[in-house]
Scaffold this motif. Structure first.
Motif, PDB file in Angstrom:
ATOM      1  N   PHE A   7       0.814  -1.219   0.000  1.00  0.00           N
ATOM      2  CA  PHE A   7       0.000   0.000   0.000  1.00  0.00           C
ATOM      3  C   PHE A   7       0.850   1.273   0.000  1.00  0.00           C
ATOM      4  O   PHE A   7       0.372   2.357  -0.327  1.00  0.00           O
ATOM      5  CB  PHE A   7      -0.927  -0.030   1.226  1.00  0.00           C
ATOM      6  CG  PHE A   7      -2.003   0.997   1.214  1.00  0.00           C
ATOM      7  CD1 PHE A   7      -2.999   0.966   0.264  1.00  0.00           C
ATOM      8  CD2 PHE A   7      -2.004   2.016   2.149  1.00  0.00           C
ATOM      9  CE1 PHE A   7      -4.000   1.929   0.246  1.00  0.00           C
ATOM     10  CE2 PHE A   7      -2.996   2.981   2.150  1.00  0.00           C
ATOM     11  CZ  PHE A   7      -3.990   2.936   1.198  1.00  0.00           C
ATOM     12  N   ALA A   8       2.128   1.176   0.340  1.00  0.00           N
ATOM     13  CA  ALA A   8       3.026   2.321   0.458  1.00  0.00           C
ATOM     14  C   ALA A   8       3.143   3.150  -0.828  1.00  0.00           C
ATOM     15  O   ALA A   8       3.169   4.381  -0.751  1.00  0.00           O
ATOM     16  CB  ALA A   8       4.392   1.864   0.938  1.00  0.00           C
ATOM     17  N   PRO A   9       3.249   2.559  -2.012  1.00  0.00           N
ATOM     18  CA  PRO A   9       3.340   3.391  -3.220  1.00  0.00           C
ATOM     19  C   PRO A   9       2.123   4.300  -3.424  1.00  0.00           C
ATOM     20  O   PRO A   9       2.259   5.431  -3.896  1.00  0.00           O
ATOM     21  CB  PRO A   9       3.454   2.384  -4.361  1.00  0.00           C
ATOM     22  CG  PRO A   9       3.988   1.145  -3.725  1.00  0.00           C
ATOM     23  CD  PRO A   9       3.456   1.144  -2.329  1.00  0.00           C
ATOM     24  N   TYR A  10       0.959   3.825  -3.053  1.00  0.00           N
ATOM     25  CA  TYR A  10      -0.249   4.643  -3.190  1.00  0.00           C
ATOM     26  C   TYR A  10      -0.213   5.842  -2.243  1.00  0.00           C
ATOM     27  O   TYR A  10      -0.620   6.947  -2.606  1.00  0.00           O
ATOM     28  CB  TYR A  10      -1.509   3.811  -2.943  1.00  0.00           C
ATOM     29  CG  TYR A  10      -1.692   2.716  -3.953  1.00  0.00           C
ATOM     30  CD1 TYR A  10      -1.975   3.019  -5.277  1.00  0.00           C
ATOM     31  CD2 TYR A  10      -1.577   1.377  -3.592  1.00  0.00           C
ATOM     32  CE1 TYR A  10      -2.140   2.027  -6.219  1.00  0.00           C
ATOM     33  CE2 TYR A  10      -1.736   0.379  -4.517  1.00  0.00           C
ATOM     34  CZ  TYR A  10      -2.020   0.705  -5.832  1.00  0.00           C
ATOM     35  OH  TYR A  10      -2.169  -0.274  -6.770  1.00  0.00           O
ATOM     36  N   VAL A  11       0.286   5.606  -1.037  1.00  0.00           N
ATOM     37  CA  VAL A  11       0.427   6.692  -0.070  1.00  0.00           C
ATOM     38  C   VAL A  11       1.462   7.695  -0.583  1.00  0.00           C
ATOM     39  O   VAL A  11       1.262   8.912  -0.510  1.00  0.00           O
ATOM     40  CB  VAL A  11       0.823   6.152   1.320  1.00  0.00           C
ATOM     41  CG1 VAL A  11       1.161   7.287   2.276  1.00  0.00           C
ATOM     42  CG2 VAL A  11      -0.283   5.285   1.884  1.00  0.00           C
ATOM     43  N   GLY A  12       2.545   7.192  -1.128  1.00  0.00           N
ATOM     44  CA  GLY A  12       3.581   8.064  -1.685  1.00  0.00           C
ATOM     45  C   GLY A  12       3.056   8.913  -2.833  1.00  0.00           C
ATOM     46  O   GLY A  12       3.341  10.107  -2.913  1.00  0.00           O
ATOM     47  N   ILE A  13       2.279   8.328  -3.722  1.00  0.00           N
ATOM     48  CA  ILE A  13       1.696   9.068  -4.845  1.00  0.00           C
ATOM     49  C   ILE A  13       0.739  10.139  -4.331  1.00  0.00           C
ATOM     50  O   ILE A  13       0.726  11.264  -4.838  1.00  0.00           O
ATOM     51  CB  ILE A  13       0.998   8.106  -5.822  1.00  0.00           C
ATOM     52  CG1 ILE A  13       2.053   7.264  -6.545  1.00  0.00           C
ATOM     53  CG2 ILE A  13       0.140   8.862  -6.823  1.00  0.00           C
ATOM     54  CD1 ILE A  13       1.486   6.134  -7.372  1.00  0.00           C
ATOM     55  N   ALA A  14      -0.047   9.812  -3.316  1.00  0.00           N
ATOM     56  CA  ALA A  14      -0.982  10.786  -2.745  1.00  0.00           C
ATOM     57  C   ALA A  14      -0.223  11.958  -2.117  1.00  0.00           C
ATOM     58  O   ALA A  14      -0.619  13.120  -2.284  1.00  0.00           O
ATOM     59  CB  ALA A  14      -1.877  10.113  -1.710  1.00  0.00           C
ATOM     60  N   LEU A  15       0.876  11.683  -1.429  1.00  0.00           N
ATOM     61  CA  LEU A  15       1.679  12.759  -0.827  1.00  0.00           C
ATOM     62  C   LEU A  15       2.320  13.637  -1.892  1.00  0.00           C
ATOM     63  O   LEU A  15       2.328  14.867  -1.773  1.00  0.00           O
ATOM     64  CB  LEU A  15       2.753  12.169   0.084  1.00  0.00           C
ATOM     65  CG  LEU A  15       2.262  11.592   1.403  1.00  0.00           C
ATOM     66  CD1 LEU A  15       3.398  10.882   2.137  1.00  0.00           C
ATOM     67  CD2 LEU A  15       1.669  12.674   2.272  1.00  0.00           C
ATOM     68  N   ILE A  16       2.852  13.027  -2.939  1.00  0.00           N
ATOM     69  CA  ILE A  16       3.445  13.797  -4.037  1.00  0.00           C
ATOM     70  C   ILE A  16       2.383  14.663  -4.697  1.00  0.00           C
ATOM     71  O   ILE A  16       2.609  15.834  -4.982  1.00  0.00           O
ATOM     72  CB  ILE A  16       4.113  12.854  -5.059  1.00  0.00           C
ATOM     73  CG1 ILE A  16       5.359  12.238  -4.438  1.00  0.00           C
ATOM     74  CG2 ILE A  16       4.462  13.592  -6.340  1.00  0.00           C
ATOM     75  CD1 ILE A  16       5.972  11.131  -5.255  1.00  0.00           C
ATOM     76  N   PHE A  17       1.212  14.105  -4.938  1.00  0.00           N
ATOM     77  CA  PHE A  17       0.105  14.850  -5.538  1.00  0.00           C
ATOM     78  C   PHE A  17      -0.268  16.043  -4.671  1.00  0.00           C
ATOM     79  O   PHE A  17      -0.466  17.144  -5.173  1.00  0.00           O
ATOM     80  CB  PHE A  17      -1.096  13.911  -5.724  1.00  0.00           C
ATOM     81  CG  PHE A  17      -2.241  14.522  -6.451  1.00  0.00           C
ATOM     82  CD1 PHE A  17      -2.202  14.701  -7.818  1.00  0.00           C
ATOM     83  CD2 PHE A  17      -3.385  14.922  -5.771  1.00  0.00           C
ATOM     84  CE1 PHE A  17      -3.259  15.258  -8.502  1.00  0.00           C
ATOM     85  CE2 PHE A  17      -4.447  15.480  -6.433  1.00  0.00           C
ATOM     86  CZ  PHE A  17      -4.383  15.653  -7.804  1.00  0.00           C
ATOM     87  N   TYR A  18      -0.318  15.838  -3.347  1.00  0.00           N
ATOM     88  CA  TYR A  18      -0.676  16.924  -2.429  1.00  0.00           C
ATOM     89  C   TYR A  18       0.360  18.040  -2.474  1.00  0.00           C
ATOM     90  O   TYR A  18       0.022  19.218  -2.606  1.00  0.00           O
ATOM     91  CB  TYR A  18      -0.820  16.384  -1.004  1.00  0.00           C
ATOM     92  CG  TYR A  18      -1.024  17.472   0.017  1.00  0.00           C
ATOM     93  CD1 TYR A  18      -2.253  18.103   0.147  1.00  0.00           C
ATOM     94  CD2 TYR A  18       0.019  17.903   0.832  1.00  0.00           C
ATOM     95  CE1 TYR A  18      -2.453  19.125   1.060  1.00  0.00           C
ATOM     96  CE2 TYR A  18      -0.165  18.911   1.749  1.00  0.00           C
ATOM     97  CZ  TYR A  18      -1.393  19.520   1.864  1.00  0.00           C
ATOM     98  OH  TYR A  18      -1.569  20.534   2.766  1.00  0.00           O
ATOM     99  N   PHE A  19       1.633  17.684  -2.346  1.00  0.00           N
ATOM    100  CA  PHE A  19       2.681  18.713  -2.261  1.00  0.00           C
ATOM    101  C   PHE A  19       2.985  19.389  -3.587  1.00  0.00           C
ATOM    102  O   PHE A  19       3.467  20.521  -3.609  1.00  0.00           O
ATOM    103  CB  PHE A  19       3.961  18.127  -1.657  1.00  0.00           C
ATOM    104  CG  PHE A  19       3.880  17.960  -0.171  1.00  0.00           C
ATOM    105  CD1 PHE A  19       3.886  19.060   0.660  1.00  0.00           C
ATOM    106  CD2 PHE A  19       3.777  16.705   0.393  1.00  0.00           C
ATOM    107  CE1 PHE A  19       3.804  18.923   2.036  1.00  0.00           C
ATOM    108  CE2 PHE A  19       3.699  16.552   1.767  1.00  0.00           C
ATOM    109  CZ  PHE A  19       3.711  17.660   2.586  1.00  0.00           C
ATOM    110  N   LEU A  20       2.736  18.749  -4.709  1.00  0.00           N
ATOM    111  CA  LEU A  20       3.039  19.354  -5.998  1.00  0.00           C
ATOM    112  C   LEU A  20       1.852  20.059  -6.647  1.00  0.00           C
ATOM    113  O   LEU A  20       2.048  20.947  -7.477  1.00  0.00           O
ATOM    114  CB  LEU A  20       3.593  18.303  -6.972  1.00  0.00           C
ATOM    115  CG  LEU A  20       4.969  17.748  -6.626  1.00  0.00           C
ATOM    116  CD1 LEU A  20       5.380  16.708  -7.657  1.00  0.00           C
ATOM    117  CD2 LEU A  20       5.997  18.845  -6.538  1.00  0.00           C
ATOM    118  N   ILE A  21       0.629  19.688  -6.285  1.00  0.00           N
ATOM    119  CA  ILE A  21      -0.535  20.263  -6.965  1.00  0.00           C
ATOM    120  C   ILE A  21      -1.480  20.981  -5.999  1.00  0.00           C
ATOM    121  O   ILE A  21      -1.763  22.156  -6.172  1.00  0.00           O
ATOM    122  CB  ILE A  21      -1.291  19.174  -7.749  1.00  0.00           C
ATOM    123  CG1 ILE A  21      -0.386  18.623  -8.852  1.00  0.00           C
ATOM    124  CG2 ILE A  21      -2.574  19.727  -8.344  1.00  0.00           C
ATOM    125  CD1 ILE A  21      -0.948  17.458  -9.598  1.00  0.00           C
TER     126      ILE A  21
END
Length: 97
Positions: A7-21
């Motif tokens: 599940f970690a990659p999904y959490v990582g993608i969500a964090l990247i999405f939050y901080f970049l967009i």
């Protein structure tokens, strides 16, 4: 433990999405709101469509701004005033030697 690693990659993608967009967009929206509220009569502004003018009248109830240009007076929404372009217009330019 294996489920967390899967599940970690999904959490990582969500964090990247939050901080970049999401975060920069909400910061920009907050800055635009503060700028629109701080407009006063006599300010030189540029609209998002590129019209240069001077604030002549502000109607707080309707959220509109009367701008005086070379062609006459025009009525715009406060949100139609460009924050970036107006800041560039009002910052003093350095003289190169």
């Amino acid at each position: 433990m294996d489920q967390f690693i899967a599940f970690a990659p999904y959490v990582g993608i969500a964090l990247i999405f939050y901080f970049l967009i999401i975060r920069p967009q909400s910061k920009r929206r907050k800055e635009e709101k503060q700028f629109a509220e701080s407009l006063k009569v006599g300010d030189r502004v540029i609209t998002t469509s590129g019209i240069h003018g001077k604030v002549n009248q502000i109607n707080g109830d309707k959220g509109t701004v009367m701008i005086e240009t070379g062609a006459g007076k025009m009525l715009f929404e406060r949100t139609a005033i460009s924050v970036e372009l107006t800041k560039k217009l009002n910052t003093p330019t350095e003289v190169k030697k």
